[in-house]
Each structure stands twice: as structure tokens, then as C-alpha cells.
Design a protein around this motif. Structure first.
Motif, PDB file in Angstrom:
ATOM      1  N   CYS A 151      22.437  21.013  47.206  1.00  0.00           N
ATOM      2  CA  CYS A 151      23.116  19.724  47.358  1.00  0.00           C
ATOM      3  C   CYS A 151      22.352  18.837  48.346  1.00  0.00           C
ATOM      4  CB  CYS A 151      24.548  19.948  47.840  1.00  0.00           C
ATOM      5  SG  CYS A 151      25.396  18.397  48.205  1.00  0.00           S
TER       6      CYS A 151
ATOM      7  N   CYS B 156      24.987  18.571  51.694  1.00  0.00           N
ATOM      8  CA  CYS B 156      25.407  19.732  52.490  1.00  0.00           C
ATOM      9  C   CYS B 156      24.479  20.926  52.311  1.00  0.00           C
ATOM     10  CB  CYS B 156      26.844  20.121  52.153  1.00  0.00           C
ATOM     11  SG  CYS B 156      27.004  20.840  50.510  1.00  0.00           S
TER      12      CYS B 156
ATOM     13  N   SER C 210      24.246  23.117  50.088  1.00  0.00           N
ATOM     14  CA  SER C 210      24.738  24.326  49.444  1.00  0.00           C
ATOM     15  C   SER C 210      24.001  24.504  48.117  1.00  0.00           C
ATOM     16  CB  SER C 210      26.250  24.237  49.226  1.00  0.00           C
ATOM     17  OG  SER C 210      26.528  23.182  48.336  1.00  0.00           O
TER      18      SER C 210
ATOM     19  N   CYS D 257      26.974  18.472  45.045  1.00  0.00           N
ATOM     20  CA  CYS D 257      28.072  19.423  44.837  1.00  0.00           C
ATOM     21  C   CYS D 257      29.403  18.694  44.674  1.00  0.00           C
ATOM     22  CB  CYS D 257      28.125  20.439  45.968  1.00  0.00           C
ATOM     23  SG  CYS D 257      28.910  19.832  47.448  1.00  0.00           S
TER      24      CYS D 257
ATOM     25  N   CYS E 187      31.004  17.323  47.941  1.00  0.00           N
ATOM     26  CA  CYS E 187      30.396  16.086  48.459  1.00  0.00           C
ATOM     27  C   CYS E 187      30.723  14.901  47.554  1.00  0.00           C
ATOM     28  CB  CYS E 187      28.887  16.256  48.628  1.00  0.00           C
ATOM     29  SG  CYS E 187      28.499  17.312  50.039  1.00  0.00           S
TER      30      CYS E 187
HETATM   31 ZN   LIG Z   1      27.378  19.093  48.998  1.00  0.00          ZN
END
Ligand SMILES: [Zn+2]
Ligand SMILES: [Zn+2]
Length: 229
Positions: free
Chosen positions: A15, A18, A20, A26, A29
Motif C-alpha cells: 500500500c 501504510c 501493508s 489498501c 486507506c
Molecule cells: Zn494502506
């Protein structure tokens, strides 16, 4: 295993915000993030106010600029780069959403209903290579957000000013004059879209071509405006 999953396994995606693993934007988000709107300012000297300021007006053609976010926003900047060079559809969807949110909170008079929405085109060869034109996608999102459609009014000329080789931040207004020409009849009011506006030189070259072909008001719309921090 389907090809998309194989690619995800070889080149895992993270992402943009963030970091991830799993996708480039994601779900969490997508729900929690929307970029803080950019302050309205002159496209050329960044004096405040939505219109091109009095000092810049005498040597430029663009009447004003609306942007979704400042270029200093790292998430937005990374999203634009990822979108441009990897044509990532998840990032494209996030940018489309930011454009819609931004239009939703702006004064509607910035997008008059008689304005025709267009974009700064890539060179045909570069477009073929990338498979899409991000400026046209910005125009598509803006047009759809205000309930209209976009039109192609510009093309790149083959002659590229030598100054075009300068990096975007070194360019000055007027350096790129002549890199665009108009296609077909040009309406009186035009909103011209691009992904990023740094010095304002590129969008102003387009505004010059449009005004020489009969446009009376040329407004800019970009996702990110300003210089790199
Ligand atoms: Zn994210
Ligand atoms: Zn100015």
C-alpha cells in the motif's frame, strides 16, 4: 494459478500509504485517507487566490488553476508516479476518488457548465508505450464528477522546444510555447487537465494554443500542484 496471482507472488504489492502487503492501495486507506485540499494559488508564482495573479497575468495565458492536493503530499506524489509508470488500476481508482471528493468540496463556479473539459496529451508514441494517458484519465474523472464528458482539443507538435529538455522545475513560462496545437473548433470556455503542475510552463503553452484558436477562458485542473519538497 492465474497470471495476476503469479505476478503478485513474484512482485508483491505494498500500500502506498501504510505499506501493508497485498495491494497498492489498501481498503482501509481507501476509507480513511483523502488528501488535504491544496490552497488555491497562482499557477506560476503561488500567490494566493484561485486566479493567475495580476503580476503573472501580463505574460501568461492560463486564467487560473484548481488542484486536488499540494505536490508536497508524499502519498499523492507517490500515487501519481506509480500510476504514471506502472498504469496500476488500483492507484488509478484512488486518484479518481480524490478528484471526485475534491470537486465535491469546491465552489461549483470553478467548473461552469458551459466549459469544455480537455487534457494535455502525451506524444502519440509515448501514449502507445504506456497504454494510457494519465492527463486524459484526469479529464475523464473530472468530467464524470461534474456530469459531462471530455473532449480532445490538443495535440503535441513534432517540434519540441529545446528548453523542453530542461527539467520541469527549471522551466520558465514561455519555454514550451509551440509544443501544442489545437484539433478542431475550440470552444470559448475550456478546462484543461493534467496530472501535475510544477512551473506552469506546460499548461500555459496549452492555454496559449487554445486562446490563439479562439478560447476566451482557459482554466487548469491538476491532481497535484507545486514543487517537490
Ligand atoms: Zn494502506
Ligand atoms: Zn503569479
Amino acid at each position: 494459478m492465474e497470471i495476476g496471482r503469479v505476478l503478485d507472488w513474484i512482485f508483491p504489492r505494498f500500500c502506498l500509504r501504510c505499506k501493508s502487503e497485498g495491494s497498492s492501495w489498501c481498503q482501509s486507506c481507501a476509507i480513511t485517507f483523502s488528501p488535504r485540499p491544496a490552497e488555491a494559488c497562482c499557477a506560476f508564482c503561488h500567490a494566493s487566490g484561485p486566479q493567475t495573479c495580476k503580476d503573472c497575468r501580463s505574460e501568461t495565458f492560463l486564467d487560473g488553476l484548481t488542484s486536488v492536493a499540494p505536490y508536497g503530499n508524499a502519498v499523492v506524489r507517490e500515487a501519481l508516479t506509480n500510476w504514471k509508470y506502472h498504469a496500476d488500476p488500483e492507484t488509478g481508482k484512488a486518484i479518481d476518488l480524490w478528484i471526485r471528493q475534491s470537486v465535491g468540496v469546491r465552489d461549483r463556479s470553478l467548473f461552469p457548465s458551459d466549459a469544455t473539459i480537455t487534457f494535455l496529451p502525451l506524444h502519440a508514441s509515448r501514449r502507445r508505450h504506456r497504454g494510457f494517458d494519465q492527463a486524459e484519465e484526469v479529464a475523464r474523472s473530472l468530467a464524470s464528477a461534474i456530469g459531462t464528458s471530455h473532449q480532445s482539443l490538443l495535440k503535441r507538435t513534432t517540434a519540441t522546444a529545446s528548453q523542453a529538455r530542461r527539467s520541469a522545475s527549471e522551466r520558465r513560462v514561455g519555454d514550451l510555447d509551440g509544443i501544442f496545437e489545437t484539433v478542431g473548433p475550440v470552444p470559448e470556455s475550456v478546462i484543461v487537465c493534467d496530472d501535475v503542475c510544477t512551473s506552469g510552463a506546460t499548461i500555459d503553452a496549452a492555454a496559449e494554443a487554445l486562446k490563439k484558436a479562439g478560447a476566451k477562458r482557459v482554466w487548469g485542473f491538476v491532481v497535484a500542484q507545486g514543487s517537490r519538497p
